[in-house]
Design a protein around this motif. Sequence first.
Motif, PDB file in Angstrom:
ATOM      1  N   VAL A   5       0.847  -1.192   0.000  1.00 14.33           N
ATOM      2  CA  VAL A   5       0.000   0.000   0.000  1.00 14.33           C
ATOM      3  C   VAL A   5       0.875   1.232   0.000  1.00 14.33           C
ATOM      4  N   PRO A   6       0.444   2.365  -0.471  1.00 13.70           N
ATOM      5  CA  PRO A   6      -0.860   2.599  -1.089  1.00 13.70           C
ATOM      6  C   PRO A   6      -0.817   2.272  -2.585  1.00 13.70           C
ATOM      7  N   GLY A   7      -1.965   1.916  -3.107  1.00  9.09           N
ATOM      8  CA  GLY A   7      -2.131   1.731  -4.542  1.00  9.09           C
ATOM      9  C   GLY A   7      -1.514   0.487  -5.149  1.00  9.09           C
ATOM     10  N   GLY A   8      -1.071  -0.449  -4.330  1.00 10.59           N
ATOM     11  CA  GLY A   8      -0.469  -1.660  -4.870  1.00 10.59           C
ATOM     12  C   GLY A   8      -1.505  -2.618  -5.433  1.00 10.59           C
ATOM     13  N   ARG A   9      -1.013  -3.612  -6.144  1.00 13.51           N
ATOM     14  CA  ARG A   9      -1.889  -4.646  -6.688  1.00 13.51           C
ATOM     15  C   ARG A   9      -1.729  -5.905  -5.849  1.00 13.51           C
ATOM     16  N   PRO A  10      -2.815  -6.633  -5.598  1.00 11.52           N
ATOM     17  CA  PRO A  10      -2.705  -7.887  -4.845  1.00 11.52           C
ATOM     18  C   PRO A  10      -1.791  -8.872  -5.572  1.00 11.52           C
ATOM     19  N   ARG A  11      -0.959  -9.563  -4.803  1.00 15.20           N
ATOM     20  CA  ARG A  11      -0.030 -10.550  -5.353  1.00 15.20           C
ATOM     21  C   ARG A  11      -0.214 -11.859  -4.590  1.00 15.20           C
ATOM     22  N   GLN A  12      -0.439 -12.943  -5.327  1.00 11.67           N
ATOM     23  CA  GLN A  12      -0.672 -14.240  -4.706  1.00 11.67           C
ATOM     24  C   GLN A  12       0.647 -14.832  -4.220  1.00 11.67           C
ATOM     25  N   VAL A  13       0.675 -15.292  -2.947  1.00  7.12           N
ATOM     26  CA  VAL A  13       1.905 -15.877  -2.400  1.00  7.12           C
ATOM     27  C   VAL A  13       1.769 -17.378  -2.121  1.00  7.12           C
ATOM     28  N   THR A  14       0.563 -17.917  -2.193  1.00  5.31           N
ATOM     29  CA  THR A  14       0.366 -19.368  -2.080  1.00  5.31           C
ATOM     30  C   THR A  14      -0.581 -19.799  -3.194  1.00  5.31           C
ATOM     31  N   SER A  15      -0.485 -21.061  -3.554  1.00 12.76           N
ATOM     32  CA  SER A  15      -1.423 -21.610  -4.520  1.00 12.76           C
ATOM     33  C   SER A  15      -1.572 -23.094  -4.244  1.00 12.76           C
ATOM     34  N   GLY A  16      -2.717 -23.626  -4.575  1.00 12.56           N
ATOM     35  CA  GLY A  16      -2.956 -25.046  -4.369  1.00 12.56           C
ATOM     36  C   GLY A  16      -4.399 -25.302  -3.999  1.00 12.56           C
ATOM     37  N   ASP A  17      -4.723 -26.559  -3.891  1.00 10.38           N
ATOM     38  CA  ASP A  17      -6.081 -26.993  -3.583  1.00 10.38           C
ATOM     39  C   ASP A  17      -6.230 -27.170  -2.073  1.00 10.38           C
ATOM     40  N   TRP A  18      -6.011 -26.104  -1.331  1.00 16.43           N
ATOM     41  CA  TRP A  18      -6.099 -26.122   0.125  1.00 16.43           C
ATOM     42  C   TRP A  18      -6.319 -24.686   0.591  1.00 16.43           C
ATOM     43  N   GLY A  19      -6.900 -24.545   1.773  1.00 24.23           N
ATOM     44  CA  GLY A  19      -7.198 -23.227   2.322  1.00 24.23           C
ATOM     45  C   GLY A  19      -6.132 -22.771   3.304  1.00 24.23           C
ATOM     46  N   VAL A  20      -6.136 -21.488   3.580  1.00 27.49           N
ATOM     47  CA  VAL A  20      -5.188 -20.856   4.495  1.00 27.49           C
ATOM     48  C   VAL A  20      -5.978 -20.076   5.535  1.00 27.49           C
ATOM     49  N   GLU A  21      -5.574 -20.169   6.796  1.00 24.93           N
ATOM     50  CA  GLU A  21      -6.181 -19.363   7.850  1.00 24.93           C
ATOM     51  C   GLU A  21      -5.157 -19.084   8.943  1.00 24.93           C
ATOM     52  N   HIS A  22      -5.521 -18.236   9.886  1.00 29.79           N
ATOM     53  CA  HIS A  22      -4.680 -17.880  11.044  1.00 29.79           C
ATOM     54  C   HIS A  22      -3.310 -17.366  10.605  1.00 29.79           C
ATOM     55  N   ILE A  23      -3.285 -16.328   9.824  1.00 28.59           N
ATOM     56  CA  ILE A  23      -2.034 -15.782   9.279  1.00 28.59           C
ATOM     57  C   ILE A  23      -1.316 -14.960  10.347  1.00 28.59           C
ATOM     58  N   ALA A  24       0.017 -15.136  10.426  1.00 27.31           N
ATOM     59  CA  ALA A  24       0.854 -14.370  11.359  1.00 27.31           C
ATOM     60  C   ALA A  24       2.111 -13.903  10.630  1.00 27.31           C
ATOM     61  N   TRP A  25       2.384 -12.619  10.691  1.00 25.11           N
ATOM     62  CA  TRP A  25       3.565 -12.059  10.040  1.00 25.11           C
ATOM     63  C   TRP A  25       4.811 -12.281  10.897  1.00 25.11           C
ATOM     64  N   HIS A  26       5.901 -12.671  10.261  1.00 23.89           N
ATOM     65  CA  HIS A  26       7.213 -12.770  10.912  1.00 23.89           C
ATOM     66  C   HIS A  26       7.646 -11.362  11.305  1.00 23.89           C
ATOM     67  N   PRO A  27       8.431 -11.209  12.374  1.00 22.31           N
ATOM     68  CA  PRO A  27       8.866  -9.870  12.784  1.00 22.31           C
ATOM     69  C   PRO A  27       9.610  -9.086  11.699  1.00 22.31           C
ATOM     70  N   ASP A  28      10.275  -9.778  10.745  1.00 31.69           N
ATOM     71  CA  ASP A  28      10.997  -9.055   9.695  1.00 31.69           C
ATOM     72  C   ASP A  28      10.112  -8.743   8.479  1.00 31.69           C
ATOM     73  N   SER A  29       8.853  -9.124   8.522  1.00 33.21           N
ATOM     74  CA  SER A  29       7.860  -8.874   7.465  1.00 33.21           C
ATOM     75  C   SER A  29       8.185  -9.535   6.130  1.00 33.21           C
ATOM     76  N   ALA A  30       9.101 -10.484   6.101  1.00 28.92           N
ATOM     77  CA  ALA A  30       9.447 -11.176   4.857  1.00 28.92           C
ATOM     78  C   ALA A  30       8.743 -12.526   4.729  1.00 28.92           C
ATOM     79  N   THR A  31       8.176 -13.011   5.817  1.00 31.78           N
ATOM     80  CA  THR A  31       7.581 -14.350   5.842  1.00 31.78           C
ATOM     81  C   THR A  31       6.266 -14.290   6.603  1.00 31.78           C
ATOM     82  N   ILE A  32       5.327 -15.127   6.188  1.00 33.80           N
ATOM     83  CA  ILE A  32       4.117 -15.305   6.974  1.00 33.80           C
ATOM     84  C   ILE A  32       4.015 -16.767   7.380  1.00 33.80           C
ATOM     85  N   ALA A  33       3.451 -16.991   8.549  1.00 35.22           N
ATOM     86  CA  ALA A  33       3.086 -18.339   8.990  1.00 35.22           C
ATOM     87  C   ALA A  33       1.573 -18.428   8.873  1.00 35.22           C
ATOM     88  N   PHE A  34       1.075 -19.623   8.607  1.00 28.98           N
ATOM     89  CA  PHE A  34      -0.361 -19.811   8.483  1.00 28.98           C
ATOM     90  C   PHE A  34      -0.707 -21.256   8.791  1.00 28.98           C
TER      91      PHE A  34
END
Length: 175
Positions: A5-34
């Motif tokens: 943000v601001p004005g960015g475009r959404p970018r997909q970071v996971t793909s597959g036939d499965w869902g994602v929930e309970h997302i948590a950002w790593h302190p360095d903002s380079a990785t997410i846990a889910f």
Amino acid sequence: FVLDVPGGRPRQVTSGDWGVEHIAWHPDSATIAFTADRGPEADLRIRPTIWAVDVHAADAAEPREILGPDGWANHPAWSPDGRWIAGFGILEPEPLDDVSAGILIAPADGSAPPRELDPELDRPIGNWVDTDLNGWMTTARAGPFWAVPDAILATVTDRGRSAPWTFPVDPATGQ
């Protein structure tokens, strides 16, 4: 998906036939846990575990499992220095429905199996206040939260009340 943000475009970071929930950002903002169940029979034998993915990869990066007990795990929480990952879960394989989850902790790089933070706790983790008035129990199950480098906070239900409890952690060893 992530969005700069601001004005960015959404970018997909996971793909597959499965869902994602309970997302948590790593302190360095380079990785997410889910939380995800990527098993071959996820619709028949539910076993979610905690995964991590690099959000800065040019294409959708392949997630890596970082907290995968024999039972299940969800609600990831990074330690403030990013070395540890905690979550709710059960270590034993194929647990019965009435087995209470505990707080699990493991190295965030997935290099060692998870262990239960307080295996002697005889109270359920989470807000499990039962009542006939709202369909047996409340549904919110937030946390755990890494409040400071040497303590995790989680809601524990005790004698019909839910309250935050502090669980000490040695930031060097995870004990």
